[in-house]
Design a protein around this motif. Structure first.
Motif, short mmCIF file in Angstrom:
data_model
loop_
_atom_site.label_atom_id
_atom_site.label_comp_id
_atom_site.label_asym_id
_atom_site.label_seq_id
_atom_site.Cartn_x
_atom_site.Cartn_y
_atom_site.Cartn_z
N PRO A 171 0.83 -1.20 0.00
CA PRO A 171 0.00 0.00 0.00
C PRO A 171 0.87 1.26 0.00
N GLU A 172 0.37 2.30 -0.64
CA GLU A 172 1.16 3.54 -0.78
C GLU A 172 1.57 4.11 0.56
N SER A 173 0.66 4.09 1.54
CA SER A 173 1.00 4.64 2.86
C SER A 173 2.12 3.84 3.52
N TYR A 223 4.42 2.07 1.81
CA TYR A 223 5.65 2.32 1.05
C TYR A 223 6.30 3.64 1.47
N LYS A 224 5.52 4.69 1.66
CA LYS A 224 6.07 5.99 2.04
C LYS A 224 6.78 5.92 3.38
N ASN A 279 12.24 1.35 -8.92
CA ASN A 279 10.79 1.19 -8.84
C ASN A 279 10.45 -0.08 -8.07
N ASN A 338 7.69 -1.87 -7.73
CA ASN A 338 6.94 -2.93 -8.41
C ASN A 338 7.83 -3.75 -9.33
N GLU A 385 4.38 -4.32 4.84
CA GLU A 385 3.09 -4.00 5.46
C GLU A 385 3.01 -4.59 6.86
#
Length: 341
Positions: free
Chosen positions: A96-98, A100-101, A114, A116, A251
């Motif tokens: 999830p983006e949150s 990853y940040k 990248n 992915n 995660e």
């Protein structure tokens, strides 16, 4: 799976046998006129046995107590979330983006590749992870999480540790020459690239990645060996079977940081990562080699290093808060701590 089906068949057969015996006794007592046998009493007893059997079938594991049992502690239930998979796999490969940040800044790297593309390359190199979330009413997976504390010296825990189904160790922990105290067996060894050590052929390496480069390093170490430095030197090659490499999920890392650590420190220690991982894949969890020794010293069982407890002051890990978490888990019988002798 065959073992589980066999056990289920045996228990079903037992129920049928109990029905048959009960019917025989009821018919016998009714036909013989013996007053010492009471059908109502027998049906009552059978119903009780049947009720206990059904309760056992609904249990979460086959141990006397199961780690994941809810409603034992509100504190535990507020933190434990079994829906979050502990491992990054070919089928659980979206971060999830949150997450990853948060994750990408743990050990900042310039121009990370990248994510992915990196994950796709990773799982073209190593197979998808085995299923460790295979719990059920017929499984009793006993796990030993072995820390590196000096309190293991002269503990003579070795044979006891080796008696577990899963034996988890971390970072540089050696077993050679220390078998009497720490055991000789290992099933899962938790590392990051900078802490990798030579592992025995049958040991699963669980990589805890802190940056994209760590995932790239796995591919490199199994193929061309082009990466030999992250923020510190790392091995160009590793002698680990591709089938024996698991990757800790970012995660899951953030879940531990948010739900268990409540954002104390920068990120959890390898020890806490290992303990919470065990809570999710095991039915009974025993902890060895955690905390200071009997004299209050924070050092490893294989060395007297006065700076071994420095993490408690750096702010990277909140060692005292982590110790509170483990103490709470012990107080509600989710883990058993062995402090040394």
């Amino acid at each position: 799976m065959a073992i589980i089906m066999h056990r289920s068949f045996k228990r079903f057969t037992l129920i049928l046998a109990l029905f048959a015996v009960t019917s025989f006794l009821v018919n016998y007592t009714q036909n013989s006129g013996l007053s010492m046998w009471s059908p109502d009493k027998y049906f009552s007893r059978f119903s009780e046995h049947f009720r206990r059997f059904m309760m056992m079938s609904r249990r979460l594991c086959d141990c006397e107590t199961c780690v994941t049992e809810p409603e034992i502690s509100l504190w535990f239930d507020e933190r434990f979330n079994q829906s979050i998979p502990p491992l990054l796999t070919k089928h659980n490969n979206l971060i999830p983006e949150s997450v990853y940040k948060w994750w990408v800044h743990l050990q900042a790297e310039r121009n990370p590749k990248n994510i992915n593309d990196t994950i796709q390359e990773l799982f073209e190199t190593i197979p998808s992870a085995v299923d460790l979330m295979d719990g059920g009413p017929y499984r009793c997976r006993r796990c030993a999480v072995v820390g590196n504390s000096g309190n293991l010296k002269n503990s003579v825990y070795g044979a006891e540790i080796d008696d577990h189904d899963f034996i988890m160790r971390m970072n540089h922990a050696p077993t050679a020459k220390y078998e009497v105290d720490v055991g000789r067996k290992t099933t899962h060894h938790f590392v990051y690239p900078e802490s990798v050590r030579e592992l025995q052929d049958n040991v699963t390496m669980v990589l805890i990645p802190f940056k994209t480069l760590d995932l790239q390093w796995v591919v490199s170490a199994l193929t061309n060996g082009t990466i030999n430095h992250t923020y510190a030197p790392v091995p160009r090659k590793i002698r680990v079977s591709r089938e024996k490499i698991l990757v800790y999920s970012p995660e899951f890392m953030k879940y531990i940081y948010d739900r268990w650590l409540l954002n104390h420190g920068r990120y959890p220690s390898t020890g806490l990562f290992s303990v919470i991982f065990a809570l999710h894949v095991c039915d009974k969890v025993d902890l060895y080699g955690f905390g200071a020794d009997s004299k209050g010293n924070w050092h490893h069982y294989w060395e007297n290093n006065p700076s071994a407890g420095a993490f408690r002051q750096t702010g990277v890990h909140d060692g005292d808060f982590e110790a509170t978490i483990i103490g709470n888990l012990s107080s509600i019988n989710k883990v058993t701590i062995f402090y040394g002798r």
